[in-house]
Design a protein around this motif. Structure first.
Motif, mmCIF file in Angstrom:
data_model
loop_
_atom_site.group_PDB
_atom_site.id
_atom_site.type_symbol
_atom_site.label_atom_id
_atom_site.label_comp_id
_atom_site.label_asym_id
_atom_site.label_seq_id
_atom_site.Cartn_x
_atom_site.Cartn_y
_atom_site.Cartn_z
ATOM 1 N N ALA A 87 31.047 32.496 53.919
ATOM 2 C CA ALA A 87 30.879 32.763 52.484
ATOM 3 C C ALA A 87 32.223 33.006 51.806
ATOM 4 O O ALA A 87 32.462 32.547 50.685
ATOM 5 N N ILE A 88 33.107 33.718 52.489
ATOM 6 C CA ILE A 88 34.445 33.964 51.930
ATOM 7 C C ILE A 88 35.201 32.650 51.783
ATOM 8 O O ILE A 88 35.814 32.380 50.739
ATOM 9 N N ARG A 89 35.172 31.813 52.811
ATOM 10 C CA ARG A 89 35.876 30.517 52.733
ATOM 11 C C ARG A 89 35.310 29.668 51.604
ATOM 12 O O ARG A 89 36.062 29.036 50.856
ATOM 13 N N CYS A 120 35.982 27.517 46.198
ATOM 14 C CA CYS A 120 35.419 27.261 44.863
ATOM 15 C C CYS A 120 36.293 27.835 43.750
ATOM 16 O O CYS A 120 35.932 27.750 42.578
ATOM 17 N N GLY A 121 37.401 28.443 44.121
ATOM 18 C CA GLY A 121 38.322 28.953 43.112
ATOM 19 C C GLY A 121 38.239 30.440 42.847
ATOM 20 O O GLY A 121 38.926 30.945 41.952
ATOM 21 N N VAL A 122 37.412 31.170 43.577
ATOM 22 C CA VAL A 122 37.361 32.627 43.395
ATOM 23 C C VAL A 122 38.697 33.188 43.863
ATOM 24 O O VAL A 122 39.166 32.856 44.959
ATOM 25 N N PRO A 123 39.365 33.994 43.030
ATOM 26 C CA PRO A 123 40.633 34.582 43.452
ATOM 27 C C PRO A 123 40.464 35.397 44.737
ATOM 28 O O PRO A 123 39.458 36.085 44.926
ATOM 29 N N VAL A 124 41.451 35.335 45.618
ATOM 30 C CA VAL A 124 41.402 36.053 46.885
ATOM 31 C C VAL A 124 41.187 37.541 46.640
ATOM 32 O O VAL A 124 40.419 38.194 47.365
ATOM 33 N N SER A 125 41.802 38.109 45.628
ATOM 34 C CA SER A 125 41.645 39.537 45.352
ATOM 35 C C SER A 125 40.185 39.883 45.036
ATOM 36 O O SER A 125 39.682 40.919 45.467
ATOM 37 N N ARG A 126 39.491 38.994 44.307
ATOM 38 C CA ARG A 126 38.072 39.242 43.982
ATOM 39 C C ARG A 126 37.195 39.076 45.222
ATOM 40 O O ARG A 126 36.274 39.841 45.448
ATOM 41 N N ALA A 127 37.496 38.063 46.045
ATOM 42 C CA ALA A 127 36.730 37.862 47.282
ATOM 43 C C ALA A 127 36.940 39.066 48.213
ATOM 44 O O ALA A 127 35.989 39.536 48.855
ATOM 45 N N ALA A 128 38.173 39.560 48.272
ATOM 46 C CA ALA A 128 38.477 40.721 49.107
ATOM 47 C C ALA A 128 37.699 41.941 48.621
ATOM 48 O O ALA A 128 37.120 42.678 49.420
ATOM 49 N N GLN A 129 37.675 42.145 47.312
ATOM 50 C CA GLN A 129 36.955 43.285 46.746
ATOM 51 C C GLN A 129 35.456 43.174 47.036
ATOM 52 O O GLN A 129 34.826 44.139 47.447
ATOM 53 N N ALA A 130 34.909 41.984 46.852
ATOM 54 C CA ALA A 130 33.479 41.782 47.098
ATOM 55 C C ALA A 130 33.118 42.004 48.568
ATOM 56 O O ALA A 130 32.028 42.491 48.887
ATOM 57 N N ALA A 131 34.039 41.663 49.468
ATOM 58 C CA ALA A 131 33.777 41.800 50.901
ATOM 59 C C ALA A 131 34.200 43.153 51.449
ATOM 60 O O ALA A 131 33.906 43.472 52.606
ATOM 61 N N GLY A 132 34.896 43.947 50.659
ATOM 62 C CA GLY A 132 35.385 45.228 51.154
ATOM 63 C C GLY A 132 36.521 45.054 52.150
ATOM 64 O O GLY A 132 36.674 45.852 53.069
#
Length: 142
Positions: A109-111, A116-128
């Motif tokens: 899901a992270i990959r 899809c263009g989600v910023p890494v910082s937002r993906a990191a925040q969403a995943a903890g």
């Protein structure tokens, strides 16, 4: 192993007898003392004075005579403890497999999100997770 069978009548006599009373169980097992009997009796049904109920003397005798394999020397507790270790180990292994599957799903899901263009910082925040960890997941490292 040489042992002597303990009867319910012996236990009743020990309960009401002199404080120095005991029941010898042979050379391979320790004698049963009043303190031992009081401790065992705490695990059975008793009346309001703490005296085991009539049908509980047989339960106590069975316990002392090893109705449960090895119970007279505490080995039944070892067997129960080992069974619990085995049960917990099976559960831990199952949980680890489940956790591994869920982690793989999270990584996919992270990959996908990053692709899809989600910023890494937002993906990191969403995943903890930290951004560094998200980069590792994205790049297939560790």
């Amino acid at each position: 192993m040489t042992t002597t069978t303990v009867t319910p009548d012996q236990l009743r006599t020990l309960w009401t007898g002199p404080a120095v009373g005991r029941i010898d169980r042979g050379p391979d097992l320790p004698p049963v003392t009043q303190d031992d009997l009081a401790t065992l009796a705490s695990g059975v049904n008793t009346d309001h004075d703490g005296l085991p109920l009539p049908d509980q003397w047989e339960v106590l005798a069975d316990h002392l005579n090893g109705a449960k394999a090895g119970s007279t020397d505490g080995s039944w507790r070892q067997e129960e403890a080992l069974e619990e270790v085995e049960k917990a180990t099976r559960a831990a292994r199952q949980a680890a497999r489940s956790l591994d599957r869920e982690a793989q799903h999270q990584h996919a899901a992270i990959r996908t999100a990053v692709a899809c263009g989600v910023p890494v910082s937002r993906a990191a925040q969403a995943a903890g997770l930290t951004a560094a960890r998200v980069y590792q997941i994205r790049d297939g490292r560790r």
